[in-house]
Scaffold this motif. Structure first.
Motif, mmCIF file in Angstrom:
data_model
loop_
_atom_site.group_PDB
_atom_site.id
_atom_site.type_symbol
_atom_site.label_atom_id
_atom_site.label_comp_id
_atom_site.label_asym_id
_atom_site.label_seq_id
_atom_site.Cartn_x
_atom_site.Cartn_y
_atom_site.Cartn_z
ATOM 1 N N PRO A 274 31.341 37.456 30.469
ATOM 2 C CA PRO A 274 31.114 37.517 31.922
ATOM 3 C C PRO A 274 29.907 36.690 32.348
ATOM 4 C CG PRO A 274 31.723 39.678 31.106
ATOM 5 C CD PRO A 274 31.571 38.804 29.886
ATOM 6 N N GLY A 275 30.143 35.812 33.311
ATOM 7 C CA GLY A 275 29.100 34.928 33.821
ATOM 8 C C GLY A 275 29.102 33.542 33.214
ATOM 9 N N ASP A 276 29.802 33.326 32.090
ATOM 10 C CA ASP A 276 29.834 32.013 31.438
ATOM 11 C C ASP A 276 30.690 31.004 32.192
ATOM 12 O OD1 ASP A 276 28.186 32.744 29.353
ATOM 13 O OD2 ASP A 276 29.822 33.232 27.975
ATOM 14 N N HIS A 277 31.718 31.481 32.858
ATOM 15 C CA HIS A 277 32.651 30.584 33.528
ATOM 16 C C HIS A 277 33.279 31.357 34.677
ATOM 17 C CE1 HIS A 277 34.674 26.775 33.665
ATOM 18 N NE2 HIS A 277 35.886 27.294 33.523
ATOM 19 N N GLY A 278 33.906 30.658 35.590
ATOM 20 C CA GLY A 278 34.516 31.351 36.709
ATOM 21 C C GLY A 278 35.332 30.411 37.576
ATOM 22 N N THR A 279 35.960 30.965 38.586
ATOM 23 C CA THR A 279 36.763 30.182 39.516
ATOM 24 C C THR A 279 37.027 31.010 40.761
ATOM 25 O OG1 THR A 279 38.865 29.023 39.848
ATOM 26 C CG2 THR A 279 38.927 30.950 38.424
ATOM 27 N N THR A 280 37.099 30.348 41.903
ATOM 28 C CA THR A 280 37.487 31.036 43.129
ATOM 29 C C THR A 280 39.002 31.093 43.265
ATOM 30 O OG1 THR A 280 35.466 30.428 44.303
ATOM 31 C CG2 THR A 280 37.369 30.986 45.652
ATOM 32 N N PHE A 281 39.639 29.943 43.173
ATOM 33 C CA PHE A 281 41.081 29.877 43.440
ATOM 34 C C PHE A 281 41.949 30.028 42.192
ATOM 35 C CE2 PHE A 281 39.234 27.354 46.956
ATOM 36 C CZ PHE A 281 39.734 28.073 48.029
ATOM 37 N N GLY A 282 41.397 29.720 41.020
ATOM 38 C CA GLY A 282 42.211 29.694 39.813
ATOM 39 C C GLY A 282 42.891 31.019 39.531
ATOM 40 N N GLY A 283 44.185 30.964 39.248
ATOM 41 C CA GLY A 283 44.929 32.169 38.908
ATOM 42 C C GLY A 283 45.237 33.064 40.085
ATOM 43 N N ASN A 284 45.263 32.497 41.317
ATOM 44 C CA ASN A 284 45.577 33.376 42.437
ATOM 45 C C ASN A 284 47.048 33.767 42.437
ATOM 46 O OD1 ASN A 284 47.122 31.491 43.988
ATOM 47 N ND2 ASN A 284 45.295 30.749 45.047
ATOM 48 N N SER A 285 47.374 34.738 43.265
ATOM 49 C CA SER A 285 48.707 35.350 43.194
ATOM 50 C C SER A 285 49.825 34.369 43.513
ATOM 51 C CB SER A 285 48.767 36.538 44.153
ATOM 52 O OG SER A 285 47.838 37.522 43.761
#
Length: 400
Positions: A274-285
């Motif tokens: 947790p906190g190493d990587h992230g995305t706002t839109f990636g993998g949305n429904s």
């Protein structure tokens, strides 16, 4: 609006990164056929650069997108969603991967894979951060993926590049061996170079890379942005070669045209915390619902076998034209429906592309003066034969 109005608006307000585009406006499509603003029909042989695997207006994909759009498009990754979990499950169950991270594009997936490889060794307390990639490769447009891309023309305007990237000749295992040092973290390679001209690495080379990475204790990353999702007749190209990567990436056809990408990795490489990587839109429904529909079609019995069969038909036809017109087609490369016909220097691929568009076909081009063919995977034999006949007619009248 007509073509001239649309072009004028684009010229006035859109950043011109694509040069002089084809003088047409594509308005809609059905199956493997696209239509311009005049109603003229074209057989699509590019699929949005290997994106539209199911063509246009496919009922399963259209239903998945419209149904999901009515319920939930996006909610943030602070929450669980069924579509994301199901698509991750499908990808893992049908590959060597244990876990998935969803991104927005191929470049972002590759950038994430680079970060993941470095994090693996950071967690081990090893100062390994260098990525070895190949000349003639293409991995994306971000600064890190440009640094990995082995083509000077894409990088020179954006120097200096981030450190920690080494390019070596493609298909040269000795060059890779010589480049490995105490700071090497991973080898990043396309099983089939797409933008570079549809050039296969081949089983011997990829197996040698796997063995070398194991010997040196480094990771093997496959960029399957273009070659994945059934394009080669296998779900992923590396499955055709019998070589398993530690990490691999996919995008383009993953969600049938909805922007998306993914990093897939074996459990031993899933170093992100947790906190190493992230995305706002990636993998949305919405994207994941589309991806479930695309994978559902590709994984149906006989679908991938059909891709292999149609790819064989197209490749055989190209090879026959190469025999009929020696010196005009100098090489035919690729597998499945990821094919390239390299033309003689006296026959510019861009000019051939323009002529074929006038004849009602939309092919692509790539490095080494290559006509690049990436049709929707649902293309039928009649459309393939019609294209081969058109290319035959064109080559017959082309004076060297």
């Amino acid at each position: 609006m007509d073509f001239e109005q649309i072009k004028a608006l684009s010229d006035a307000h859109y950043m011109n990164t694509f040069g002089e585009r084809q003088p047409m406006v594509l308005t809609h499509g059905s199956g493997c056929t696209l239509y311009d603003e005049t109603g003229k029909a074209y057989t699509d042989l590019l699929a949005g650069i290997a994106v539209c695997a199911l063509g246009y207006g496919h009922p399963a994909l259209t239903e998945a997108i419209t149904s999901q759009a009515k319920k939930l498009i996006h909610c943030s990754n602070y929450f669980y969603t069924e579509q994301q979990a199901r698509l991750a499950q499908l990808l893992c169950e049908n590959t060597c991967a244990d876990r998935v991270f969803f991104a927005n594009s191929g470049a972002e997936a590759n950038e994430g894979a680079i970060k993941l490889a470095r994090k693996v060794f950071f967690d081990r307390g090893e100062n390994r951060y260098e990525i070895i990639s190949m000349d003639n490769s293409f991995h994306g447009r971000t600064l890190a993926t440009l640094a990995a891309t082995g083509q000077k023309k894409y990088r020179e305007a954006f120097l200096p590049m981030p450190e920690g990237f080494i390019n070596v000749p493609y298909k040269d295992i000795d060059a890779v061996r010589s480049a490995i040092g105490e700071h090497t973290a991973a080898v990043l390679v396309e099983p089939i170079q797409g933008e570079g001209g549809v050039i296969e690495g081949g089983a011997e080379y990829l197996k040698a890379l796997r063995k070398l990475c194991d010997e040196k204790g480094i990771l093997l990353i496959f960029d399957e942005i273009q070659s994945g999702m059934g394009r080669t007749g296998k779900l992923f190209a590396h499955q055709a070669y019998g070589v398993e990567p530690d990490i691999f990436t996919v995008a383009k056809a993953l969600c049938g045209g909805i922007p998306s990408g993914a990093i897939l990795a074996k459990e031993s490489c899933c170093a992100f915390k947790p906190g190493d990587h992230g995305t706002t839109f990636g993998g949305n429904s919405l994207a994941c619902a589309a991806g479930i529909a695309v994978l559902g079609e590709i994984l149906k019995p006989g679908f991938l076998g059909g891709v292999e069969h149609k790819g064989s038909l197209l490749k055989s036809g190209l090879l026959n034209l190469m025999r009929r017109y020696p010196g005009k087609i100098v090489d035919v490369r690729g597998m499945g429906l990821m094919l390239g016909a390299q033309l003689a220097e006296a026959i510019p691929a861009k000019k051939v592309q323009e002529k074929l568009i006038q004849m009602g076909f939309l092919p692509g081009t790539a490095g080494q003066n290559t006509l690049r063919l990436l049709p929707p995977l649902i293309i039928d034999e009649k459309q393939i034969r019609a294209f081969l006949d058109a290319l035959d007619e064109l080559l017959k009248g082309w004076e060297l």
